[in-house]
Every structure is written in C-alpha cells, then in structure tokens.
Design a protein around this motif. Sequence first.
Motif, mmCIF file in Angstrom:
data_model
loop_
_atom_site.group_PDB
_atom_site.id
_atom_site.type_symbol
_atom_site.label_atom_id
_atom_site.label_comp_id
_atom_site.label_asym_id
_atom_site.label_seq_id
_atom_site.Cartn_x
_atom_site.Cartn_y
_atom_site.Cartn_z
ATOM 1 N N UNK A 168 0.839 -1.206 0.000
ATOM 2 C CA UNK A 168 0.000 0.000 0.000
ATOM 3 C C UNK A 168 0.872 1.253 0.000
ATOM 4 N N UNK A 169 1.869 1.281 0.865
ATOM 5 C CA UNK A 169 2.715 2.466 1.017
ATOM 6 C C UNK A 169 3.471 2.794 -0.273
ATOM 7 N N UNK A 170 4.016 1.768 -0.928
ATOM 8 C CA UNK A 170 4.875 2.006 -2.079
ATOM 9 C C UNK A 170 4.134 2.059 -3.411
ATOM 10 N N UNK A 171 2.907 1.552 -3.447
ATOM 11 C CA UNK A 171 2.170 1.502 -4.711
ATOM 12 C C UNK A 171 0.840 2.254 -4.607
ATOM 13 N N UNK B 85 -11.900 -0.203 -16.302
ATOM 14 C CA UNK B 85 -11.439 0.422 -15.072
ATOM 15 C C UNK B 85 -10.386 1.467 -15.432
ATOM 16 N N UNK B 86 -10.432 2.618 -14.753
ATOM 17 C CA UNK B 86 -9.509 3.711 -15.072
ATOM 18 C C UNK B 86 -8.121 3.480 -14.482
ATOM 19 N N UNK B 87 -8.019 2.610 -13.490
ATOM 20 C CA UNK B 87 -6.727 2.360 -12.854
ATOM 21 C C UNK B 87 -5.885 1.419 -13.711
ATOM 22 N N UNK B 88 -4.698 1.857 -14.052
ATOM 23 C CA UNK B 88 -3.776 0.991 -14.786
ATOM 24 C C UNK B 88 -3.363 -0.170 -13.887
ATOM 25 N N UNK B 89 -2.932 -1.288 -14.454
ATOM 26 C CA UNK B 89 -2.487 -2.416 -13.615
ATOM 27 C C UNK B 89 -1.434 -1.943 -12.617
ATOM 28 N N UNK B 90 -1.747 -1.976 -11.317
ATOM 29 C CA UNK B 90 -0.836 -1.374 -10.348
ATOM 30 C C UNK B 90 0.321 -2.258 -9.908
ATOM 31 N N UNK B 91 0.170 -3.560 -10.055
ATOM 32 C CA UNK B 91 1.167 -4.484 -9.526
ATOM 33 C C UNK B 91 1.874 -5.252 -10.637
ATOM 34 N N UNK B 92 3.091 -5.611 -10.364
ATOM 35 C CA UNK B 92 3.867 -6.478 -11.254
ATOM 36 C C UNK B 92 4.940 -7.150 -10.428
ATOM 37 N N UNK B 93 5.448 -8.233 -10.899
ATOM 38 C CA UNK B 93 6.441 -9.001 -10.149
ATOM 39 C C UNK B 93 7.646 -8.135 -9.781
ATOM 40 N N UNK B 94 8.083 -8.263 -8.533
ATOM 41 C CA UNK B 94 9.267 -7.572 -8.001
ATOM 42 C C UNK B 94 9.097 -6.054 -7.925
ATOM 43 N N UNK B 95 7.874 -5.573 -8.001
ATOM 44 C CA UNK B 95 7.668 -4.128 -7.874
ATOM 45 C C UNK B 95 7.926 -3.670 -6.447
ATOM 46 N N UNK B 96 7.678 -4.568 -5.489
ATOM 47 C CA UNK B 96 7.927 -4.288 -4.073
ATOM 48 C C UNK B 96 8.867 -5.361 -3.546
ATOM 49 N N UNK B 97 9.855 -4.949 -2.773
ATOM 50 C CA UNK B 97 10.776 -5.901 -2.165
ATOM 51 C C UNK B 97 10.345 -6.140 -0.727
ATOM 52 N N UNK B 98 10.074 -7.392 -0.383
ATOM 53 C CA UNK B 98 9.624 -7.718 0.964
ATOM 54 C C UNK B 98 10.810 -7.937 1.885
ATOM 55 N N UNK B 99 10.739 -7.338 3.059
ATOM 56 C CA UNK B 99 11.852 -7.400 4.006
ATOM 57 C C UNK B 99 12.077 -8.800 4.567
ATOM 58 N N UNK B 100 11.033 -9.638 4.584
ATOM 59 C CA UNK B 100 11.182 -10.977 5.157
ATOM 60 C C UNK B 100 11.643 -12.014 4.128
ATOM 61 N N UNK B 101 11.958 -11.565 2.930
ATOM 62 C CA UNK B 101 12.470 -12.479 1.908
ATOM 63 C C UNK B 101 11.411 -13.197 1.104
ATOM 64 N N UNK B 102 10.124 -12.929 1.347
ATOM 65 C CA UNK B 102 9.058 -13.552 0.574
ATOM 66 C C UNK B 102 9.184 -13.160 -0.893
ATOM 67 N N UNK B 103 8.998 -14.142 -1.784
ATOM 68 C CA UNK B 103 9.099 -13.864 -3.216
ATOM 69 C C UNK B 103 8.003 -12.895 -3.632
#
Length: 280
Positions: free
Chosen positions: A55-58, A206-224
């Motif tokens: 949420x914070x980064x995207x 929908x007016x919102x462009x696809x907001x997510x894609x692989x590796x767009x956010x890096x998880x601190x706990x190492x989750x892919x």
Amino acid sequence: MLRKGLILAAFGLAFVAGPAFASAGPKEPRQASWSFEGPFGKFDQAQVQRGYKVYREVCAACHSMSLLSFRNLGQKSGPFYDDKYPNPNDNPYVKSIAKDYQVNDIDSETGDVVQRTATSADTFPSPFANEAAARASNGGALPPDLSVMIKARPQGAQYVYSILTGYQAPPAGLEVPPNQYYNPYMPGDVSAFYKGKGHVPVGGFIAMAPPLEADKVTFDDGTKSTLDQQAKDVVAFLAWASEPKQTERKQFGVAAMIYLLIFAGLLWVSYRRIWRNVAH
C-alpha cells in the motif's frame, strides 16, 4: 395476418441477436483462502506488514485511507503490534512511520494552513489536496478511499484480489476507451464498445492501470514478490484496515458463546433439580 407475421419475425430476430448485445456482467471473483476467514480466523501479522508495504509504495500514490490512524498500525492484531508497547502511541515503529508524512494543520496565530510532521494520532493524509486535483491526476477518475474498501464490496477480499490480478488484453472486437483498461472482474457494461460477433464479453473497464507487477515491491522478510503475492498481501492489509478490531471481536464472540453454553447447562441442571420431585 401480415402484421402478425412481421411482429413474430421481429421477436425472432431479437431472440437470436439478443446475446450479442446483452451485458454479460462481471466474472465471478476468484476464490483465495485467507487466514482471517471464519469465526476462528485471525490476521497473519507478517502478511499484513507486507501488505502495508505494498500500500505504502504503490497504492498510496493515488488512494487515501482517511479513516485509518497511524496508531492503529500498532494496536493489537495490527501489522506493527508489539506487546512491549500496549499503548500504540508509544510504539517506536509507528512513530517512525508517522514522521515520514506531512499533514495539514492550522497556525494558531495566523489561522493559515501549515504543514507539520505527522504524529501517531493523525490519520493517513490524502495524496491529493482535493477531489479536483485527484481527478486531474487520474484522467478524470476519482481514486476511491481504501479505508473500508473490503467491507464496501460484495465478496470484498475476493473481489479486490480478483481486480488486482485480473487485468488482461481485451477480447477481439472490444474497443477499449482511452485511459481505460479491460478487466473481466470489473462490474460494467461493455456492449456499446463491442464490435465483434457473439456474446458480449464479461467484465467492464477500469480507469486504474495495472498497479502491480512481479518484483515491484521488495519484501523485508524475503518472501518472493510475485504479482499474486503482492495482491494477496495488500488485500490482507486492506481487510485488517476495514476492521482493525476483527480478531478481538471474534475472540469475544467465541468466549461469549462458551459462556452462554455453560450458562444454559447450569440452567438445565437447576431446572431438573428444582422440579424433579414435582408431579407434572
């Protein structure tokens, strides 16, 4: 007789051509399992933390969460709850998050609107100054507030998850308007834009462009960080934000049911003892 024949022919054509012009509605949401489902479900703190980061980064670039306070993040069952800080206002992580934001305030001497560093008591600020600014930055569309989005939609968690993961190329014959995107899980009527043959495609624009894609956010706990993982995590965070007290409510409900069962048993035993020697 001729008139009757023309009427029957018209009805016949309408019946045959009908499916090509009727709106098919949205596709049924995808079904995913969630740790917070059911009477004994509870939020996975690690997942809600990852969801907050998504949420914070995207999402926060366009969507507000005006009903959520920073201190809620440190409350019991919240993403950054720490039992060492029962008062979430004392939680250092919550304070650190709040300090990254600037919020509007009023200068007590001049009455002017000023900016100050947020505190844990403040609500999440909107990314836009007003509705007009929000629409101007999003092609005329107004990004909805996400505070209670999961509660505001039927099958809330499944619906939002499906929207986030459901973007796809439009079917042949479907002309997508400018600044719009096709999503089969989005409610709407695309029949006016369908030039193909056969049934109108399900879904809407929908007016919102696809907001997510692989590796767009890096998880601190190492989750892919796959698109699917990001979607599930942010949905879990939004589900928590929609009802931060959900886990406590469920725990209270279970305890209340146990109490009522015990109370009912005692009443039954008392009834049997009082009336056992009385003829009926």
